[in-house]
Motif scaffolding. Structure first.
Motif, PDB file in Angstrom:
ATOM      1  N   ARG A 197     113.807  76.185 -77.200  1.00 13.60           N
ATOM      2  CA  ARG A 197     112.521  76.228 -76.398  1.00 13.60           C
ATOM      3  C   ARG A 197     112.467  75.517 -75.282  1.00 13.60           C
ATOM      4  NH1 ARG A 197     107.232  78.022 -77.925  1.00 13.60           N
ATOM      5  NH2 ARG A 197     105.517  77.068 -76.880  1.00 13.60           N
ATOM      6  N   LEU A 198     112.975  74.183 -75.101  1.00 17.50           N
ATOM      7  CA  LEU A 198     113.090  73.630 -73.883  1.00 17.50           C
ATOM      8  C   LEU A 198     114.042  74.240 -72.735  1.00 17.50           C
ATOM      9  CD1 LEU A 198     112.325  71.162 -72.348  1.00 17.50           C
ATOM     10  CD2 LEU A 198     114.186  70.022 -73.562  1.00 17.50           C
ATOM     11  N   GLY A 199     115.314  74.601 -73.478  1.00 19.25           N
ATOM     12  CA  GLY A 199     116.082  75.212 -72.535  1.00 19.25           C
ATOM     13  C   GLY A 199     115.434  76.488 -72.118  1.00 19.25           C
ATOM     14  N   THR A 200     114.671  77.219 -72.477  1.00 18.71           N
ATOM     15  CA  THR A 200     114.126  78.438 -72.074  1.00 18.71           C
ATOM     16  C   THR A 200     113.135  78.074 -70.876  1.00 18.71           C
ATOM     17  OG1 THR A 200     114.082  79.797 -73.944  1.00 18.71           O
ATOM     18  CG2 THR A 200     112.437  80.434 -72.593  1.00 18.71           C
ATOM     19  N   MET A 201     112.256  77.077 -71.260  1.00 13.81           N
ATOM     20  CA  MET A 201     111.460  76.414 -70.153  1.00 13.81           C
ATOM     21  C   MET A 201     112.142  75.983 -68.745  1.00 13.81           C
ATOM     22  SD  MET A 201     108.685  74.296 -72.323  1.00 13.81           S
ATOM     23  CE  MET A 201     107.073  74.474 -71.252  1.00 13.81           C
ATOM     24  N   SER A 202     113.469  75.442 -69.115  1.00 16.76           N
ATOM     25  CA  SER A 202     114.168  74.913 -67.929  1.00 16.76           C
ATOM     26  C   SER A 202     114.890  75.993 -67.261  1.00 16.76           C
ATOM     27  CB  SER A 202     115.226  73.900 -68.323  1.00 16.76           C
ATOM     28  OG  SER A 202     114.545  72.824 -68.761  1.00 16.76           O
ATOM     29  N   ASN A 203     115.317  77.248 -68.210  1.00 20.99           N
ATOM     30  CA  ASN A 203     115.770  78.433 -67.805  1.00 20.99           C
ATOM     31  C   ASN A 203     114.960  79.367 -66.832  1.00 20.99           C
ATOM     32  OD1 ASN A 203     118.670  78.309 -67.905  1.00 20.99           O
ATOM     33  ND2 ASN A 203     118.598  78.593 -70.058  1.00 20.99           N
ATOM     34  N   GLY A 204     113.734  79.156 -66.926  1.00 19.59           N
ATOM     35  CA  GLY A 204     112.717  80.147 -66.336  1.00 19.59           C
ATOM     36  C   GLY A 204     113.254  80.477 -64.957  1.00 19.59           C
ATOM     37  N   VAL A 205     113.463  79.440 -64.241  1.00 21.38           N
ATOM     38  CA  VAL A 205     114.042  79.660 -62.694  1.00 21.38           C
ATOM     39  C   VAL A 205     115.143  80.485 -62.509  1.00 21.38           C
ATOM     40  CG1 VAL A 205     114.757  78.667 -60.558  1.00 21.38           C
ATOM     41  CG2 VAL A 205     112.469  77.829 -61.756  1.00 21.38           C
ATOM     42  N   THR A 206     116.117  79.982 -63.467  1.00 24.35           N
ATOM     43  CA  THR A 206     117.460  80.914 -63.646  1.00 24.35           C
ATOM     44  C   THR A 206     117.457  82.336 -64.103  1.00 24.35           C
ATOM     45  OG1 THR A 206     118.518  78.588 -64.450  1.00 24.35           O
ATOM     46  CG2 THR A 206     119.744  80.647 -64.775  1.00 24.35           C
ATOM     47  N   ILE A 207     116.474  82.477 -64.758  1.00 23.14           N
ATOM     48  CA  ILE A 207     116.327  83.739 -65.439  1.00 23.14           C
ATOM     49  C   ILE A 207     115.748  84.768 -64.047  1.00 23.14           C
ATOM     50  CG2 ILE A 207     114.648  85.307 -66.837  1.00 23.14           C
ATOM     51  CD1 ILE A 207     114.676  83.061 -68.995  1.00 23.14           C
ATOM     52  N   GLY A 208     114.933  84.095 -63.325  1.00 27.23           N
ATOM     53  CA  GLY A 208     114.229  84.892 -62.275  1.00 27.23           C
ATOM     54  C   GLY A 208     115.326  85.132 -61.143  1.00 27.23           C
ATOM     55  N   THR A 209     116.304  84.263 -60.942  1.00 24.85           N
ATOM     56  CA  THR A 209     117.356  84.348 -60.034  1.00 24.85           C
ATOM     57  C   THR A 209     118.270  85.380 -60.480  1.00 24.85           C
ATOM     58  OG1 THR A 209     117.256  81.983 -59.497  1.00 24.85           O
ATOM     59  CG2 THR A 209     119.177  82.970 -59.010  1.00 24.85           C
ATOM     60  N   LEU A 210     118.535  85.500 -61.779  1.00 22.17           N
ATOM     61  CA  LEU A 210     119.523  86.651 -62.260  1.00 22.17           C
ATOM     62  C   LEU A 210     119.036  87.909 -62.032  1.00 22.17           C
ATOM     63  CD1 LEU A 210     120.954  84.822 -65.495  1.00 22.17           C
ATOM     64  CD2 LEU A 210     122.199  85.098 -63.185  1.00 22.17           C
ATOM     65  N   ILE A 211     117.781  87.959 -62.473  1.00 18.37           N
ATOM     66  CA  ILE A 211     116.947  89.256 -62.049  1.00 18.37           C
ATOM     67  C   ILE A 211     116.860  89.817 -60.687  1.00 18.37           C
ATOM     68  CG2 ILE A 211     114.754  90.374 -62.135  1.00 18.37           C
ATOM     69  CD1 ILE A 211     113.909  88.771 -64.694  1.00 18.37           C
ATOM     70  N   ALA A 212     116.910  88.620 -59.648  1.00 16.10           N
ATOM     71  CA  ALA A 212     116.844  88.876 -58.285  1.00 16.10           C
ATOM     72  C   ALA A 212     118.187  89.165 -57.558  1.00 16.10           C
ATOM     73  CB  ALA A 212     116.044  87.845 -57.471  1.00 16.10           C
ATOM     74  N   VAL A 213     119.180  88.794 -58.086  1.00  6.73           N
ATOM     75  CA  VAL A 213     120.464  88.615 -57.514  1.00  6.73           C
ATOM     76  C   VAL A 213     120.877  89.901 -57.268  1.00  6.73           C
ATOM     77  CG1 VAL A 213     122.996  88.347 -58.176  1.00  6.73           C
ATOM     78  CG2 VAL A 213     121.665  86.307 -58.168  1.00  6.73           C
ATOM     79  N   PRO A 214     120.906  90.914 -57.859  1.00  3.68           N
ATOM     80  CA  PRO A 214     121.566  92.304 -57.443  1.00  3.68           C
ATOM     81  C   PRO A 214     120.790  92.887 -56.170  1.00  3.68           C
ATOM     82  CG  PRO A 214     120.888  92.053 -60.090  1.00  3.68           C
ATOM     83  CD  PRO A 214     120.268  91.203 -59.336  1.00  3.68           C
ATOM     84  N   PHE A 215     119.953  92.433 -55.761  1.00  5.82           N
ATOM     85  CA  PHE A 215     119.087  92.884 -54.795  1.00  5.82           C
ATOM     86  C   PHE A 215     119.097  91.928 -53.507  1.00  5.82           C
ATOM     87  CE2 PHE A 215     116.847  94.000 -58.602  1.00  5.82           C
ATOM     88  CZ  PHE A 215     116.931  95.382 -58.699  1.00  5.82           C
ATOM     89  N   ALA A 216     119.649  91.043 -53.850  1.00  9.08           N
ATOM     90  CA  ALA A 216     119.491  89.694 -52.552  1.00  9.08           C
ATOM     91  C   ALA A 216     120.372  90.203 -51.494  1.00  9.08           C
ATOM     92  CB  ALA A 216     120.035  88.376 -53.268  1.00  9.08           C
ATOM     93  N   SER A 217     121.574  90.500 -51.614  1.00 15.32           N
ATOM     94  CA  SER A 217     122.355  90.877 -50.429  1.00 15.32           C
ATOM     95  C   SER A 217     122.269  92.029 -49.751  1.00 15.32           C
ATOM     96  CB  SER A 217     123.871  90.895 -50.829  1.00 15.32           C
ATOM     97  OG  SER A 217     124.209  91.807 -51.957  1.00 15.32           O
ATOM     98  N   LEU A 218     121.397  93.296 -50.698  1.00  8.91           N
ATOM     99  CA  LEU A 218     121.014  94.264 -50.112  1.00  8.91           C
ATOM    100  C   LEU A 218     119.992  94.075 -49.073  1.00  8.91           C
ATOM    101  CD1 LEU A 218     121.106  96.502 -53.049  1.00  8.91           C
ATOM    102  CD2 LEU A 218     122.927  96.586 -51.294  1.00  8.91           C
ATOM    103  N   MET A 219     118.936  93.113 -49.705  1.00  7.65           N
ATOM    104  CA  MET A 219     117.739  92.858 -48.654  1.00  7.65           C
ATOM    105  C   MET A 219     118.300  92.033 -47.295  1.00  7.65           C
ATOM    106  SD  MET A 219     114.699  91.718 -51.146  1.00  7.65           S
ATOM    107  CE  MET A 219     113.933  91.110 -49.977  1.00  7.65           C
ATOM    108  N   THR A 220     119.185  91.145 -47.722  1.00 10.13           N
ATOM    109  CA  THR A 220     119.841  90.211 -46.533  1.00 10.13           C
ATOM    110  C   THR A 220     120.247  90.939 -45.210  1.00 10.13           C
ATOM    111  OG1 THR A 220     119.965  88.500 -48.036  1.00 10.13           O
ATOM    112  CG2 THR A 220     120.980  88.431 -45.748  1.00 10.13           C
ATOM    113  N   ASP A 221     121.060  92.133 -45.809  1.00  8.53           N
ATOM    114  CA  ASP A 221     121.744  93.009 -44.871  1.00  8.53           C
ATOM    115  C   ASP A 221     120.906  94.135 -44.234  1.00  8.53           C
ATOM    116  OD1 ASP A 221     124.048  91.762 -44.783  1.00  8.53           O
ATOM    117  OD2 ASP A 221     124.963  92.689 -46.370  1.00  8.53           O
ATOM    118  N   ALA A 222     119.743  94.603 -45.036  1.00  6.72           N
ATOM    119  CA  ALA A 222     118.789  95.539 -44.634  1.00  6.72           C
ATOM    120  C   ALA A 222     117.793  95.236 -43.945  1.00  6.72           C
ATOM    121  CB  ALA A 222     118.325  96.151 -45.913  1.00  6.72           C
ATOM    122  N   ILE A 223     116.934  94.283 -44.065  1.00  8.32           N
ATOM    123  CA  ILE A 223     115.801  93.713 -43.300  1.00  8.32           C
ATOM    124  C   ILE A 223     116.326  92.506 -42.731  1.00  8.32           C
ATOM    125  CG2 ILE A 223     114.108  94.737 -45.010  1.00  8.32           C
ATOM    126  CD1 ILE A 223     113.599  91.963 -45.988  1.00  8.32           C
TER     127      ILE A 223
END
Length: 522
Positions: free
Chosen positions: A78-104
């Motif tokens: 449970r503590l690991g999940t709380m600490s991992n919240g930011v990491t989970i968000g990062t993993l969700i966003a990663v596939p789109f990160a470079s596409l956005m950076t090169d597009a906009i």
């Protein structure tokens, strides 16, 4: 054609970008164009501050009774999940990160990311239950991922040529700055009337959105990457950038012409390459690209697998394991640790240009290895004596502080090194891979570390000793040296054609064609 002839002459004289860059006879703050550029680039430099703030804040919150009570004393997974919240968000966003950076563009990606961070911070501070807290932290991860992915390329591509390594290194220096600020804002409520109030953890949670607001302003006012502009056919805007920020308004200065030619040549090389570099499969098609891919993955992984994750997120568990259980003492140690980290990182970023990249990695990792050996021995002896010898506990704390210095010898160069080894068309993807690798390993750390610490205590440190030995070996045998080369010429260390050679070849061909046309006209 006079510009082409001038650049060709410089290349044939084996001049580099640093050679043609105006020399600074005074400290850079006395040059208005460089002062303005570096001030505006702070918006990108601060991109890692949310991650640093988060690690220190989660350390501090675990020492706050109201936070523990509100979330029912989280431990283990449970503590690991709380600490991992930011990491989970990062993993969700990663596939789109470079596409956005090169597009906009790099600049607007930072702005979008920071807006999401601000929303996440507000929701985190207003959290009414475990689920809302985790959801807010996932948003923080999404925004932080996009902002950080765009920041690395922006800094490497905009910085004043002689300051590029230092400016890029300051990106990771913002991590301990965020850590330091979070340590203060979690300690402050503990020393006030808010000590028993939920505001003791809500205030730090809300303040996680302060620096992103500043980033939004600076990024909005700041420049876009000239390499991005040239890749989009906006050469006039790129030339205006170089003229304003690198040549102090002199559009005819060689530094303007040289960079325009270098970037154009590099982009043409990548465009003509059969790899189609915009395709992710490009990373696997040549030995040089596979080498780059390996570096992009292992550098951030090594940053997370150096034993620092235990200290960053689970300092409270370490201190509990050696008998230091007083909350106020733990908060003070956290503040001291982040102060040392910030100081070490800033000093390392300032002097990074004076040292070769491989030397920084090897010195940092070797120093961490030696510290961890002492740290492990002291922890084991302290437990053997049933925590009765306070000098041993003090020795463990001292090693934590020394470790921070060792870690930040190598840390600042990590993103700068990734930006150097990646060609332009893969630089945003390389930055994305950095985020992906770091956060995958971070997920492992946040779930496994608290469980392992509870199960085997100090013996878990032996794992990190072995890991550091492995990292030293990989750096020594696999990492190429990139110091002293122009950003567009680093391809040469991978056995590829650099921009200057391409300029010489294309310019020579142009001259021959002109000669032929002249003869025919006669």
């Amino acid at each position: 054609m006079s510009d082409t002839k001038e650049v060709l002459d410089l290349v044939q004289e084996e001049k580099t970008l640093v050679d043609v860059t105006p020399k600074l006879e005074r400290f850079w703050v006395f040059y208005p164009h460089i002062l303005k550029l570096n001030t505006l680039l702070v918006g990108a430099i601060l991109a890692q501050i949310v991650s640093g703030f988060d690690g220190s804040m989660m350390n501090g919150l675990q020492s706050l009774v109201p936070w523990q009570q509100f979330f029912d004393h989280p431990t283990g997974g449970r503590l690991g999940t709380m600490s991992n919240g930011v990491t989970i968000g990062t993993l969700i966003a990663v596939p789109f990160a470079s596409l956005m950076t090169d597009a906009i563009g790099r600049r607007f990606t930072i702005i979008v990311g920071c807006i999401i961070i601000v929303i996440g911070a507000i929701l985190q501070g207003a959290a009414q239950n475990f689920s809302m807290f985790i959801g807010a932290r996932i948003l923080l991860g999404v925004g932080g991922c996009w902002a950080s992915t765009a920041a690395g390329p922006l800094l490497a591509e905009c910085a004043y040529p002689t300051q590029r390594p230092t400016v890029s290194a300051f990106l990771l220096a913002s991590w301990p700055l965020g850590s330091f600020v979070a340590a203060l804002v979690t300690w402050g409520p503990y020393r006030s009337d808010l000590k028993t109030s939920n505001w003791s953890w809500r205030i730090p949670s809300l303040l996680q959105g302060f620096f992103p607001l500043l980033q939004i302003l600076l990024a909005f006012l700041g420049p876009e990457s000239p390499r991005y502009l040239i890749s989009k056919g906006r050469e006039d805007e790129a030339r205006a950038f170089f003229t304003k920020y690198h040549a102090a308004g002199d559009s005819e200065h060689p530094v303007v012409k040289f960079q325009m030619a270098e970037i154009t040549a590099a982009l043409e090389l990548e465009k003509n390459d059969t790899l189609s570099l915009k395709n992710y499969l490009a990373w696997f098609k040549t030995k040089a690209m596979r080498h780059r891919l390996f570096i992009c993955i292992v550098v951030p992984a090594f940053q997370q697998l150096s034993g620092n994750a235990i200290i960053s997120y689970y300092l409270t568990l370490i201190l509990n394991s050696i008998g230091i259980t007083d909350s106020l003492t733990q908060l003070k140690i956290n503040i001291g640790m982040t102060t040392v980290s910030l100081t070490a990182d800033v000093i390392s970023a300032i002097v990074v240009s004076a040292y070769r990249r491989r030397r920084l990695f090897l010195t940092g990792y070797t120093s961490m290895l030696l510290v961890y050996i002492v740290f492990t021995v002291l922890s084991a002896e302290n437990q053997r004596k049933n925590f009765t010898d306070h000098s041993l506990a003090s020795g463990v704390v001292a090693m934590i502080f020394v470790y921070q210095i060792a870690y930040h010898i190598a840390a600042p160069i990590a993103i700068a090194y990734i930006m150097e080894v990646c060609p332009y068309n893969q630089r945003a993807t390389g930055s994305m891979l950095y985020q992906l690798s770091a956060n995958v390993v971070g997920t492992f750390n946040n779930y496994v570390n608290p469980i392992a610490m509870a199960a085997i205590n100090w013996r878990y440190y032996i794992v990190w000793i072995c890991q550091l030995v492995f990292q030293i070996s990989i750096v020594y045998f696999v990492f190429p040296e990139t110091a002293g080369k122009d950003l567009e010429d680093i391809a040469e260390v991978f056995g590829e054609v650099g921009a200057r050679r391409a300029i010489a070849n294309s310019a020579g061909l142009t001259e021959k064609m002109e000669a032929i046309e002249h003869v025919e006209s006669v």
